[in-house]
Structures are given as C-alpha cells and as structure tokens.
Write a protein that holds these residues in place. Structure first.
Motif, PDB file in Angstrom:
ATOM      1  N   ALA A  48       0.829  -1.202   0.000  1.00  0.00           N
ATOM      2  CA  ALA A  48       0.000   0.000   0.000  1.00  0.00           C
ATOM      3  C   ALA A  48       0.865   1.254   0.000  1.00  0.00           C
ATOM      4  O   ALA A  48       0.601   2.224  -0.727  1.00  0.00           O
ATOM      5  N   HIS A  49       1.918   1.238   0.818  1.00  0.00           N
ATOM      6  CA  HIS A  49       2.845   2.364   0.886  1.00  0.00           C
ATOM      7  C   HIS A  49       3.484   2.630  -0.473  1.00  0.00           C
ATOM      8  O   HIS A  49       3.569   3.776  -0.930  1.00  0.00           O
ATOM      9  N   GLN A  50       3.891   1.570  -1.155  1.00  0.00           N
ATOM     10  CA  GLN A  50       4.531   1.730  -2.454  1.00  0.00           C
ATOM     11  C   GLN A  50       3.565   2.295  -3.486  1.00  0.00           C
ATOM     12  O   GLN A  50       3.939   3.126  -4.322  1.00  0.00           O
ATOM     13  N   LEU A  51       2.305   1.860  -3.439  1.00  0.00           N
ATOM     14  CA  LEU A  51       1.310   2.386  -4.371  1.00  0.00           C
ATOM     15  C   LEU A  51       1.048   3.868  -4.117  1.00  0.00           C
ATOM     16  O   LEU A  51       0.889   4.649  -5.065  1.00  0.00           O
ATOM     17  N   ILE A  52       1.001   4.248  -2.843  1.00  0.00           N
ATOM     18  CA  ILE A  52       0.830   5.663  -2.512  1.00  0.00           C
ATOM     19  C   ILE A  52       2.000   6.474  -3.069  1.00  0.00           C
ATOM     20  O   ILE A  52       1.826   7.518  -3.713  1.00  0.00           O
ATOM     21  N   SER A  54       4.089   5.763  -5.489  1.00  0.00           N
ATOM     22  CA  SER A  54       4.262   5.733  -6.945  1.00  0.00           C
ATOM     23  C   SER A  54       3.082   6.298  -7.723  1.00  0.00           C
ATOM     24  O   SER A  54       3.249   6.682  -8.888  1.00  0.00           O
ATOM     25  N   SER A  55       1.885   6.372  -7.105  1.00  0.00           N
ATOM     26  CA  SER A  55       0.687   6.683  -7.893  1.00  0.00           C
ATOM     27  C   SER A  55      -0.207   7.778  -7.324  1.00  0.00           C
ATOM     28  O   SER A  55      -0.976   8.376  -8.081  1.00  0.00           O
ATOM     29  N   HIS A  56      -0.175   8.020  -6.027  1.00  0.00           N
ATOM     30  CA  HIS A  56      -1.085   9.013  -5.432  1.00  0.00           C
ATOM     31  C   HIS A  56      -0.537  10.420  -5.675  1.00  0.00           C
ATOM     32  O   HIS A  56       0.628  10.695  -5.383  1.00  0.00           O
ATOM     33  N   PRO A  57      -1.364  11.339  -6.183  1.00  0.00           N
ATOM     34  CA  PRO A  57      -0.880  12.706  -6.419  1.00  0.00           C
ATOM     35  C   PRO A  57      -0.425  13.407  -5.145  1.00  0.00           C
ATOM     36  O   PRO A  57       0.467  14.262  -5.183  1.00  0.00           O
ATOM     37  N   GLY A  58      -0.995  13.030  -4.002  1.00  0.00           N
ATOM     38  CA  GLY A  58      -0.622  13.675  -2.750  1.00  0.00           C
ATOM     39  C   GLY A  58       0.812  13.423  -2.342  1.00  0.00           C
ATOM     40  O   GLY A  58       1.417  14.225  -1.619  1.00  0.00           O
ATOM     41  N   GLU A  63       1.769  21.289  -2.197  1.00  0.00           N
ATOM     42  CA  GLU A  63       0.769  22.124  -1.536  1.00  0.00           C
ATOM     43  C   GLU A  63       0.099  21.408  -0.358  1.00  0.00           C
ATOM     44  O   GLU A  63      -0.798  21.952   0.271  1.00  0.00           O
ATOM     45  N   ASN A  64       0.505  20.179  -0.067  1.00  0.00           N
ATOM     46  CA  ASN A  64      -0.156  19.405   0.991  1.00  0.00           C
ATOM     47  C   ASN A  64       0.896  18.685   1.832  1.00  0.00           C
ATOM     48  O   ASN A  64       1.112  17.481   1.700  1.00  0.00           O
ATOM     49  N   LYS A  65       1.549  19.436   2.717  1.00  0.00           N
ATOM     50  CA  LYS A  65       2.620  18.874   3.534  1.00  0.00           C
ATOM     51  C   LYS A  65       2.109  17.810   4.497  1.00  0.00           C
ATOM     52  O   LYS A  65       2.807  16.837   4.797  1.00  0.00           O
ATOM     53  N   ASP A  66       0.875  17.985   5.014  1.00  0.00           N
ATOM     54  CA  ASP A  66       0.325  17.001   5.948  1.00  0.00           C
ATOM     55  C   ASP A  66       0.254  15.628   5.298  1.00  0.00           C
ATOM     56  O   ASP A  66       0.540  14.605   5.939  1.00  0.00           O
ATOM     57  N   PHE A  67      -0.161  15.591   4.040  1.00  0.00           N
ATOM     58  CA  PHE A  67      -0.268  14.310   3.340  1.00  0.00           C
ATOM     59  C   PHE A  67       1.107  13.696   3.144  1.00  0.00           C
ATOM     60  O   PHE A  67       1.335  12.524   3.461  1.00  0.00           O
ATOM     61  N   THR A  68       2.026  14.476   2.595  1.00  0.00           N
ATOM     62  CA  THR A  68       3.355  13.930   2.316  1.00  0.00           C
ATOM     63  C   THR A  68       4.063  13.486   3.593  1.00  0.00           C
ATOM     64  O   THR A  68       4.822  12.517   3.591  1.00  0.00           O
ATOM     65  N   ASP A  69       3.791  14.176   4.700  1.00  0.00           N
ATOM     66  CA  ASP A  69       4.382  13.785   5.982  1.00  0.00           C
ATOM     67  C   ASP A  69       3.849  12.433   6.442  1.00  0.00           C
ATOM     68  O   ASP A  69       4.603  11.584   6.925  1.00  0.00           O
ATOM     69  N   TRP A  70       2.537  12.209   6.273  1.00  0.00           N
ATOM     70  CA  TRP A  70       1.931  10.960   6.746  1.00  0.00           C
ATOM     71  C   TRP A  70       2.360   9.762   5.906  1.00  0.00           C
ATOM     72  O   TRP A  70       2.376   8.630   6.406  1.00  0.00           O
ATOM     73  N   VAL A  71       2.709   9.969   4.659  1.00  0.00           N
ATOM     74  CA  VAL A  71       3.139   8.862   3.804  1.00  0.00           C
ATOM     75  C   VAL A  71       4.210   8.031   4.504  1.00  0.00           C
ATOM     76  O   VAL A  71       4.131   6.797   4.544  1.00  0.00           O
ATOM     77  N   GLY A 101      -5.159   7.721   8.288  1.00  0.00           N
ATOM     78  CA  GLY A 101      -4.299   8.867   8.535  1.00  0.00           C
ATOM     79  C   GLY A 101      -4.188   9.814   7.359  1.00  0.00           C
ATOM     80  O   GLY A 101      -3.802  10.981   7.530  1.00  0.00           O
ATOM     81  N   PHE A 102      -4.544   9.370   6.158  1.00  0.00           N
ATOM     82  CA  PHE A 102      -4.506  10.250   4.995  1.00  0.00           C
ATOM     83  C   PHE A 102      -5.716  11.181   4.949  1.00  0.00           C
ATOM     84  O   PHE A 102      -5.724  12.160   4.200  1.00  0.00           O
TER      85      PHE A 102
END
Length: 492
Positions: A48-52, A54-58, A63-71, A101-102
């Motif tokens: 799931a982490h790898q798909l996020i 490689s593929s999730h725009p977040g 513009e979305n530090k909270d998302f990138t931090d949670w990855v 968490g996302f």
C-alpha cells in the motif's frame, strides 16, 4: 499470548506496550500463527505504501505537507502497530490505521476475506449532540434500550471519548466533519468486519437516558450479526426517477451516478421527462443513497432540467482544473475506463472521446517520464459540435436533499446545484472529499483490493475535505422517504 496483548489506541504508546512471553511451551504454536499474521500485515502495508508513493498525487503534492508527511510517518507507526497483530482481522485493522491517517475518502480497501460482524442488538445515529438509538433487534437475549433513547457512556467512558480515541484512528479521523460522527456512531455497538479496530475491547455496559429523562444502565451482549444487522447497515438507494407531485412540484431521485448498461436506459427516460418539464414551481433533487460514481450523470440530470447552456455557464465560472499523477496505474485505469465507457455509452459518445484522448496523453506522458498531466477541459472537446445547445428558462425553486454519504460525484453535483441562484439545501451535512479524486485499484498480497485517487483538482471552489451544511437539518430517519418528503414540502 493473546491475553497478554495490550490495548493500543495511538501508535505513540507502543513502546511500553509490547507483549511478553511467560510460558514458552504453551505459546509456541500461537507464536507461529501470530508471526504469519504479522508478516501479512507488513506485506500489505509495504504494498500500500509503495502504491501511494508511486501513484497518489498527494505523495508529490508540494501544496499538501500534511499528506506527504503521513506517507512515511504513518507507515512507520503502522509498522510498529503490526507487532501487536495476532489475527487476520488485526492485520486488516493495522492497514486501516495507515489509510485513515490520509484523511482521504478515496483511499480504502475491500477485503476478500473477513470475519463476521458482531453487534449488541441496537444501532446508534448521531443527531445533534446526542447518540440516539435508531435501530433495535426484534429478538435479543437481554433487554435493549428503546428507539429514541440516548447513550451517554459505556464502561465509564463517554461515547465521544470512545469514538474519538479508540474507533476513529482505524476508520475515519476527520472528526471535524459532522458526517464522520454520523458514521462512527454506529461502530460503538457494531464490531464491523469491514472496519476492524486493533485488539478491540468491546463495551460491556452502557448508561442510557430514556425519552422520559430517566437514566438506566444496560448490560450489553455481543453476538454475530445476521441478515437483520446487514439490513440495518445497508443504506437504501431509492430508484432513480422523477415523481410529479402536482401543482408544478417535482421530486427527482438523483440516487445513482454509477448506472449499469441496463440502468442507463432508465436514465435516458428520466432525462426525457426532465427536458419536458416547463411548468415547475418547485423541483427537489434528492441525492439520498448516492455515494458517487460518474460526474457526467449528475451533469446530464441538471442540464436536462435547467438547460445545457445554463449548466455550462456554471462550470465556466469556475477556474478549477485537474492534474493527473502520471503512473502505470493511471494508464491501466484509463484502459479499463475506455472499455466500460464504450460498453455503456458507445464509441461515438463524448464520454468515450474524452477518456480516449486522456488515455493517449497519459501514455505519452509515461514515455516522457513527466510527473503531471493536465486533464483537457471538456469544453475543448465540444468545439467542433455543430448542434446548438438547448436553451431553457427555469424559474422555479430548486432544492437539494443530501444525506451524510454524499461524496465524490455526488458532491460535484452539489457544487453545481448550489451554484444556482436561490437553491436551498435540506437534509444532513454531506461527507467531504480531499482535492484528490478518480480512483484506481490494485490487489495487495493478502488478496484485499486497495484503491487510491489518481488526480488532483487545482482551484476548486469547494475546499479540501469541506462538506456542505444544509440550511434545514432533518432530525429523524433520513432514509424514511415519506417523512423526508413531508418535511421538505412543508417548507413551501
């Protein structure tokens, strides 16, 4: 070993909560089983982490530090939680912890294997500030609180405390949304196999305030759910149709934005009826039961009622545009979309042309190894159309009815309806979307199907995870169509 496992609410508490082994001989077999489930959790998390990544725009959204931090931070916390996994259900709960968490309703899983759900014989709704009993089993071995009574605490903890601290981290952390509380309320008395909580301690006793103001304690008996629980948890979806209520009043059930090929025929008939309406003093657009799907369906419903030119003018007033994250998953998803669009609408349709152009652009972007692909405006595909758009003049009152499940394409529909001057929203606060949308899916090592969004909206009028709050809030059973209709019509 099982009894030695600590109850974990937040990943930060893990360091002092790892299980110990006191009797080696009696736990070796269970240790082996637990290790297998731990490995399952770790493998699913990694996939799931790898798909996020490689593929999730977040994952690359500056513009979305909270998302990138949670990855990454969320992944580490979930990996720590996986050390406490002792069953397949626990492994699924750990994955749910990472996903929640996302705070993105378009990230989720469908489990191919799961346990049975259990419940205590009644279900709660959140109405105002109260957690109200809304459904009660016909037969139950112990007394149950009556419908309409309010549960205030269980095992010495308030309902709000249990929901926010013990249930929310594994299911939905958007506690600033009223719709989230509406959904989480049901989980207090239902241990839902679709939304497991790690090492959950089920409540044993609840304090209830009856409708006459008397406070009473109820012992809870947990049992596996059957058809009755399934029926209570199922959200009804009224048939998509137009009802002529007389005197220029029309009730439109816009309940299905993901119609099958056979349902498209009924949709076309409904659109014909809407186009023929020219005496409307009141039109109610009822989205109860609508959980999203294809935004084109909503646009066609509104265009048939208000006229294509008017609806397009609403869209042009927005400066929003969409950017796709370039990835192999996005390309394969568009391949599948072309197949389904051809089946449902035909190769000559605008929908097929749009997807086909986007698919070719995605393929080229992959070869060029770019990160982003801007989605073409639909208006650019219509420039060569010689037909004149049908003009209509709608002078009636427009009403939008929503429930707490309205999300994705349903919210896109609400965007357009509520942009019409004078439109009024009734019902319940909607759910909410992040700016990430249009999902793709892939199977995880466990067999679970994992889905995630593939594009991001820029400049969208509706904010990230912003819901719509109705002017008039319904305080009864939102699925009771006669009651909702009587309530709405009583305002006019």
């Amino acid at each position: 070993m099982k009894s030695a496992r600590c109850k974990v609410i937040l990943a930060a508490s893990l360091l002092g909560c790892l299980p110990g082994i006191s009797v080696v001989g009696s736990v070796l077999a269970e240790d082996s089983r637990q290790t297998g489930f731990v490995d399952l959790a770790v493998k699913d998390l990694a996939a799931a982490h790898q798909l996020i990544v490689s593929s999730h725009p977040g994952a690359i959204d500056k513009e979305n530090k909270d998302f990138t931090d949670w990855v990454e931070r969320g992944y580490l916390e979930a990996r720590q939680l996986s050390l406490l996994v002792g069953s397949r259900r626990d492994a699924q709960a750990v994955l749910g912890f990472y996903i929640s968490g996302f705070k993105d309703g378009h990230v989720g899983t469908y489990q191919s294997e799961k346990d049975r759900s259990s419940w205590v014989g009644f279900i709660l709704d959140k109405r105002g500030e109260d957690f109200v009993v809304s459904r009660v089993a016909k037969d139950w071995p112990v007394p149950l609180p009556p419908i309409g009574s309010s549960v205030i605490s269980c095992d010495g903890k308030t309902v709000r405390e249990i929901v926010s601290n013990e249930i929310s981290p594994y299911i939905d952390r958007r506690l600033d949304l009223q719709s989230t509380w509406n959904h989480l309320a049901k989980h207090l008395t239902v241990d839902d196999a679709d939304y497991p909580v790690l090492a959950r301690k089920r409540a044993g006793k609840c304090q209830v305030v009856l409708s006459n103001g008397v406070t009473q304690n109820y012992d809870l008996l947990w049992q596996e759910g059957g058809e009755q629980l399934t029926g209570f948890l199922h959200q009804p979806q009224p048939p998509q149709t137009v009802l002529n209520l007389g005197h220029g009043r029309y009730w439109v059930h816009a309940s299905n934005f993901a119609p099958s090929a056979s349902e498209n025929a009924s949709l076309e008939k409904m659109l014909d009826v809407l186009e023929s309406i020219d005496d409307a003093s009141l039109v109610v657009l009822d989205t109860r039961g609508n959980r999203g799907g294809n935004s084109l369906v909503g646009a066609r419903i509104l265009s048939a009622l208000l006229g294509e030119k008017f609806v397009e003018s609403l869209d042009r007033s927005s400066r929003s545009y969409a950017m796709w994250r370039v990835s192999p998953l996005a390309l394969s998803t568009l391949d599948n979309a072309m197949t389904s669009t051809e089946r449902n609408y035909g190769k000559g349709s605008d929908a097929y042309t749009f997807v086909s152009v986007l698919r070719e652009s995605m393929n080229a972007a992959l070869k060029e190894k770019t990160d982003w692909l801007r989605q073409p405006d639909t208006s650019s595909l219509d420039q060569d159309h010689s037909k004149d758009l049908k003009q209509k003049v709608f002078k009636g009152q427009l009403v939008l009815v929503t429930d707490s499940f309205c999300a994705s394409a349903c919210l896109d529909f609400a965007d357009a309806v509520l942009a019409v001057p004078g439109a009024i929203q009734f019902g319940l606060p909607t759910s909410a979307d992040t700016v990430y949308i249009d999902i793709g899916a892939q199977v995880l090592p466990s067999g679970a199907r994992f889905w995630l969004p593939l594009k991001v909206w820029r400049g969208r009028v509706r904010g990230n995870n912003q819901s719509y709050e109705p002017r008039y809030v319904f305080d009864g059973d939102i699925n009771d169509t006669p009651a909702v209709q009587k309530w709405v019509l009583g305002h006019f």
